[in-house]
Scaffold this motif. Structure first.
Motif, PDB file in Angstrom:
ATOM      1  N   PRO A  29       0.809  -1.223   0.000  1.00 14.40           N
ATOM      2  CA  PRO A  29       0.000   0.000   0.000  1.00 14.40           C
ATOM      3  C   PRO A  29       0.845   1.277   0.000  1.00 14.40           C
ATOM      4  CG  PRO A  29      -0.756  -1.533   1.686  1.00 14.40           C
ATOM      5  CD  PRO A  29       0.538  -2.066   1.171  1.00 14.40           C
ATOM      6  N   PHE A  30       2.075   1.170   0.535  1.00 15.90           N
ATOM      7  CA  PHE A  30       3.021   2.282   0.587  1.00 15.90           C
ATOM      8  C   PHE A  30       4.392   1.679   0.839  1.00 15.90           C
ATOM      9  CE2 PHE A  30       1.131   1.469   4.695  1.00 15.90           C
ATOM     10  CZ  PHE A  30       2.220   1.411   5.562  1.00 15.90           C
ATOM     11  N   PRO A  31       5.476   2.416   0.546  1.00 17.72           N
ATOM     12  CA  PRO A  31       6.808   1.868   0.829  1.00 17.72           C
ATOM     13  C   PRO A  31       6.947   1.558   2.320  1.00 17.72           C
ATOM     14  CG  PRO A  31       6.959   3.791  -0.591  1.00 17.72           C
ATOM     15  CD  PRO A  31       5.540   3.730  -0.121  1.00 17.72           C
ATOM     16  N   SER A  32       7.319   0.338   2.633  1.00 17.84           N
ATOM     17  CA  SER A  32       7.403  -0.077   4.031  1.00 17.84           C
ATOM     18  C   SER A  32       8.403   0.779   4.791  1.00 17.84           C
ATOM     19  CB  SER A  32       7.813  -1.548   4.115  1.00 17.84           C
ATOM     20  OG  SER A  32       6.880  -2.358   3.427  1.00 17.84           O
ATOM     21  N   ILE A  33       7.992   1.189   5.984  1.00 17.33           N
ATOM     22  CA  ILE A  33       8.846   2.009   6.848  1.00 17.33           C
ATOM     23  C   ILE A  33       9.565   1.103   7.840  1.00 17.33           C
ATOM     24  CG2 ILE A  33       8.865   3.780   8.643  1.00 17.33           C
ATOM     25  CD1 ILE A  33       6.365   4.980   7.274  1.00 17.33           C
ATOM     26  N   VAL A  34      10.877   1.169   7.843  1.00 20.00           N
ATOM     27  CA  VAL A  34      11.687   0.517   8.874  1.00 20.00           C
ATOM     28  C   VAL A  34      12.656   1.581   9.365  1.00 20.00           C
ATOM     29  CG1 VAL A  34      13.347  -1.287   9.435  1.00 20.00           C
ATOM     30  CG2 VAL A  34      11.485  -1.768   7.820  1.00 20.00           C
ATOM     31  N   ALA A  35      12.531   1.950  10.630  1.00 25.65           N
ATOM     32  CA  ALA A  35      13.376   3.006  11.201  1.00 25.65           C
ATOM     33  C   ALA A  35      13.890   2.536  12.548  1.00 25.65           C
ATOM     34  CB  ALA A  35      12.591   4.301  11.363  1.00 25.65           C
ATOM     35  N   SER A  36      15.207   2.676  12.771  1.00 18.58           N
ATOM     36  CA  SER A  36      15.823   2.124  13.976  1.00 18.58           C
ATOM     37  C   SER A  36      16.574   3.204  14.747  1.00 18.58           C
ATOM     38  CB  SER A  36      16.792   1.001  13.594  1.00 18.58           C
ATOM     39  OG  SER A  36      17.836   1.497  12.760  1.00 18.58           O
ATOM     40  N   GLY A  37      16.750   2.931  16.057  1.00 16.65           N
ATOM     41  CA  GLY A  37      17.516   3.853  16.888  1.00 16.65           C
ATOM     42  C   GLY A  37      16.935   5.254  16.834  1.00 16.65           C
ATOM     43  N   PRO A  38      17.781   6.283  16.752  1.00 12.92           N
ATOM     44  CA  PRO A  38      17.289   7.661  16.703  1.00 12.92           C
ATOM     45  C   PRO A  38      16.391   7.932  15.505  1.00 12.92           C
ATOM     46  CG  PRO A  38      19.631   7.622  17.207  1.00 12.92           C
ATOM     47  CD  PRO A  38      19.246   6.228  16.840  1.00 12.92           C
ATOM     48  N   ARG A  39      16.556   7.167  14.427  1.00  7.99           N
ATOM     49  CA  ARG A  39      15.742   7.394  13.235  1.00  7.99           C
ATOM     50  C   ARG A  39      14.281   6.995  13.448  1.00  7.99           C
ATOM     51  NH1 ARG A  39      15.977   5.344   8.785  1.00  7.99           N
ATOM     52  NH2 ARG A  39      15.755   7.206   7.492  1.00  7.99           N
ATOM     53  N   SER A  40      13.993   6.222  14.493  1.00  9.52           N
ATOM     54  CA  SER A  40      12.598   5.868  14.760  1.00  9.52           C
ATOM     55  C   SER A  40      11.791   7.077  15.230  1.00  9.52           C
ATOM     56  CB  SER A  40      12.515   4.739  15.792  1.00  9.52           C
ATOM     57  OG  SER A  40      13.116   5.116  17.018  1.00  9.52           O
ATOM     58  N   ALA A  41      12.469   8.199  15.485  1.00  2.43           N
ATOM     59  CA  ALA A  41      11.769   9.441  15.825  1.00  2.43           C
ATOM     60  C   ALA A  41      11.206  10.135  14.594  1.00  2.43           C
ATOM     61  CB  ALA A  41      12.711  10.392  16.566  1.00  2.43           C
ATOM     62  N   LEU A  42      11.493   9.601  13.401  1.00  2.00           N
ATOM     63  CA  LEU A  42      10.958  10.163  12.157  1.00  2.00           C
ATOM     64  C   LEU A  42       9.688   9.393  11.807  1.00  2.00           C
ATOM     65  CD1 LEU A  42      14.323  10.319  10.158  1.00  2.00           C
ATOM     66  CD2 LEU A  42      13.254  12.154  11.496  1.00  2.00           C
ATOM     67  N   PRO A  43       8.510   9.994  11.963  1.00  3.43           N
ATOM     68  CA  PRO A  43       7.262   9.235  11.786  1.00  3.43           C
ATOM     69  C   PRO A  43       7.127   8.552  10.429  1.00  3.43           C
ATOM     70  CG  PRO A  43       6.817  11.317  12.876  1.00  3.43           C
ATOM     71  CD  PRO A  43       8.258  11.365  12.451  1.00  3.43           C
ATOM     72  N   HIS A  44       7.619   9.183   9.359  1.00  3.99           N
ATOM     73  CA  HIS A  44       7.520   8.577   8.033  1.00  3.99           C
ATOM     74  C   HIS A  44       8.904   8.400   7.431  1.00  3.99           C
ATOM     75  CE1 HIS A  44       3.026   9.118   6.790  1.00  3.99           C
ATOM     76  NE2 HIS A  44       3.186   8.366   7.851  1.00  3.99           N
ATOM     77  N   ALA A  45       9.799   7.853   8.212  1.00  2.00           N
ATOM     78  CA  ALA A  45      11.172   7.645   7.738  1.00  2.00           C
ATOM     79  C   ALA A  45      11.204   6.651   6.593  1.00  2.00           C
ATOM     80  CB  ALA A  45      12.035   7.132   8.881  1.00  2.00           C
ATOM     81  N   ARG A  46      12.082   6.890   5.639  1.00  2.00           N
ATOM     82  CA  ARG A  46      12.379   5.893   4.632  1.00  2.00           C
ATOM     83  C   ARG A  46      13.448   4.956   5.183  1.00  2.00           C
ATOM     84  NH1 ARG A  46      13.056   9.336  -1.014  1.00  2.00           N
ATOM     85  NH2 ARG A  46      10.920  10.172  -1.112  1.00  2.00           N
ATOM     86  N   ALA A  47      13.319   3.675   4.858  1.00  2.00           N
ATOM     87  CA  ALA A  47      14.366   2.735   5.263  1.00  2.00           C
ATOM     88  C   ALA A  47      15.693   3.194   4.671  1.00  2.00           C
ATOM     89  CB  ALA A  47      14.026   1.329   4.786  1.00  2.00           C
ATOM     90  N   ALA A  48      16.753   3.159   5.486  1.00  2.00           N
ATOM     91  CA  ALA A  48      18.057   3.669   5.070  1.00  2.00           C
ATOM     92  C   ALA A  48      19.115   2.596   5.281  1.00  2.00           C
ATOM     93  CB  ALA A  48      18.396   4.935   5.855  1.00  2.00           C
ATOM     94  N   ASP A  49      20.376   2.993   5.090  1.00  2.00           N
ATOM     95  CA  ASP A  49      21.467   2.028   5.231  1.00  2.00           C
ATOM     96  C   ASP A  49      22.009   1.966   6.656  1.00  2.00           C
ATOM     97  OD1 ASP A  49      22.732   4.447   5.360  1.00  2.00           O
ATOM     98  OD2 ASP A  49      24.101   4.092   3.680  1.00  2.00           O
ATOM     99  N   ARG A  50      21.285   2.535   7.614  1.00  2.00           N
ATOM    100  CA  ARG A  50      21.718   2.459   9.007  1.00  2.00           C
ATOM    101  C   ARG A  50      21.713   1.003   9.474  1.00  2.00           C
ATOM    102  NH1 ARG A  50      20.142   2.006  14.248  1.00  2.00           N
ATOM    103  NH2 ARG A  50      21.315   3.269  15.744  1.00  2.00           N
ATOM    104  N   LEU A  51      22.739   0.608  10.203  1.00  2.00           N
ATOM    105  CA  LEU A  51      22.831  -0.749  10.732  1.00  2.00           C
ATOM    106  C   LEU A  51      22.102  -0.853  12.060  1.00  2.00           C
ATOM    107  CD1 LEU A  51      26.624  -1.492  10.073  1.00  2.00           C
ATOM    108  CD2 LEU A  51      24.668  -2.151   8.660  1.00  2.00           C
ATOM    109  N   LEU A  52      21.273  -1.866  12.197  1.00  2.00           N
ATOM    110  CA  LEU A  52      20.600  -2.113  13.465  1.00  2.00           C
ATOM    111  C   LEU A  52      21.625  -2.505  14.528  1.00  2.00           C
ATOM    112  CD1 LEU A  52      18.193  -2.193  11.477  1.00  2.00           C
ATOM    113  CD2 LEU A  52      17.250  -4.068  12.830  1.00  2.00           C
ATOM    114  N   ALA A  53      21.403  -2.033  15.773  1.00  2.00           N
ATOM    115  CA  ALA A  53      22.326  -2.321  16.868  1.00  2.00           C
ATOM    116  C   ALA A  53      21.543  -2.739  18.104  1.00  2.00           C
ATOM    117  CB  ALA A  53      23.182  -1.092  17.177  1.00  2.00           C
ATOM    118  N   LYS A  54      22.198  -3.455  18.973  1.00  2.00           N
ATOM    119  CA  LYS A  54      21.583  -3.865  20.240  1.00  2.00           C
ATOM    120  C   LYS A  54      21.079  -2.633  20.996  1.00  2.00           C
ATOM    121  CE  LYS A  54      21.887  -8.386  21.054  1.00  2.00           C
ATOM    122  NZ  LYS A  54      20.720  -9.198  21.481  1.00  2.00           N
TER     123      LYS A  54
END
Length: 369
Positions: A195-220
């Protein structure tokens, strides 16, 4: 599945009759429908090229050669079909000329491109063209049982895809890689599209309500926000879950619990007759009372159906009432720059007996080991 199997076989006559009533109340002789979701709603046609013209007695659909077989399968006798070899607009004008008593014609002002509006003024100058505001969208806001069933299938697809994706969530994956896995699982569950480009946002980027998935690496220790949906027979689901990769901190758990309570309160409170602003206030007032009012900047929710954002809206400025049969999202959130964000979103059906949450995926905080 054929589009005309989405809902009971009589859905098109009922919908066209309701539209004709709306056309009459708007003091129009006909309506030119240009929005493809509205055309699909009225006729079952799911192609990417079409015009639909509706009067009290006529319903004519114009499309091109690519859809000659498809349009017959999907539309059946719901409309007179005309295959135009060059431009859909070329066939429109003589068709209207042949219709008696058609003078005042509505057009979908929210959807008509300026170049096509110019056609109305130039080639269609013999008629009076009047802007029509959401005549079809108002009908679409209330779902019939077949539409609800399609949305429920889309919800189940999305939940299954999320379950598989969370099992694969590990430190070192990029957000883009997680989105790719999620979308692969959506397709594997049977989703026709996204229905729309899937949003995956991690760490500080999860503060962006409509963030585009980026090349940030997920961390513990990351908050990981996933907002996505599936499509079944043209109908959308829209779900958000926020998880923690590893063990949640006390602060993460505190914020999460506030959003969860706001979600539970609002999804349980929405009902027929409630104003959109009142529904929004249920969640917003609670979040504000917890000290995070400024961190919840978007509206509480919106309708879903053939489009992922459609009527109604649950927002601070909306004074329109909800109605039985509407399917809405409930998606409160808290977003803190440089820290992260939490959103929990469910799809909710408004019934005569109150709200029924269609989303069954757990809402409690998940810590992904």
């Amino acid at each position: 599945m054929r589009a005309d199997a989405e809902v009971p076989a009589d859905f098109r006559p009922r919908r066209l009759a309701a539209l004709r009533d709306a056309i009459g109340r708007a003091d129009l002789d006909g309506l030119l429908v240009t929005a493809l979701p509205n055309i699909r709603y009225l006729t079952g046609f799911s192609g990417s090229s079409a015009l639909l013209f509706v009067t009290a007695r006529e319903c004519v659909l114009f499309t091109d050669f690519r859809y000659e077989t498809q349009v017959g399968d999907e539309v059946g006798g719901a409309a007179t079909v005309r295959i135009e070899p060059t431009s859909l607009w070329t066939g429109l004008w003589p068709a209207i000329v042949g219709m008696a008593g058609v003078e005042r014609i509505g057009f979908e002002s929210a959807h008509l491109m300026h170049r096509d509006f110019a056609r109305l003024l130039e080639q269609g100058s013999r008629w009076q063209w009047r802007p029509a505001i959401e005549l079809v969208e108002t009908l679409r806001a209330v779902k019939d049982p077949g539409e609800v069933a399609a949305i429920e299938r889309a919800v189940q697809m999305a939940q299954t895809a999320l379950e598989h994706t969370l099992k694969e969530l590990v430190p070192g994956l990029t957000e883009t890689a997680v989105a790719g896995r999620l979308e692969r699982h959506l397709r594997e569950t049977g989703s026709e599209a996204f229905p729309f480009p899937s949003i995956v946002a991690s760490g500080p980027r999860s503060a962006l309500p409509h963030a585009r998935a980026a090349d940030r690496l997920l961390a513990k220790g990351d908050l990981v926000l996933l907002d996505f949906g599936a499509v079944a027979d043209g109908y959308c689901s829209d779900i958000t879950r926020t998880v923690v990769l590893g063990s949640a901190s006390a602060e993460q758990r505190e914020v999460y619990d506030i959003v969860l309570e706001a979600n539970i309160r609002a999804s349980g409170a929405v009902r027929a007759g409630m104003l959109g602003m009142a529904a929004d206030a249920v969640a917003r007032d609670y979040i504000a009372a917890c000290g995070y009012g400024e961190a919840f900047g978007h509206s509480l929710g919106h309708g879903i159906g053939l489009e992922v954002h459609e009527s109604p809206r649950l927002a601070r400025t909306v004074d329109a009432p909800l109605a039985t049969g509407m399917v809405v999202t409930i998606e409160p959130g808290i977003y803190r720059p440089d820290w992260g964000g939490v959103r929990i979103e469910d799809d909710v059906l408004i019934t005569d007996a109150g709200a029924r949450v269609l989303t069954g995926f757990p809402r409690q905080l998940l810590e992904i080991a």
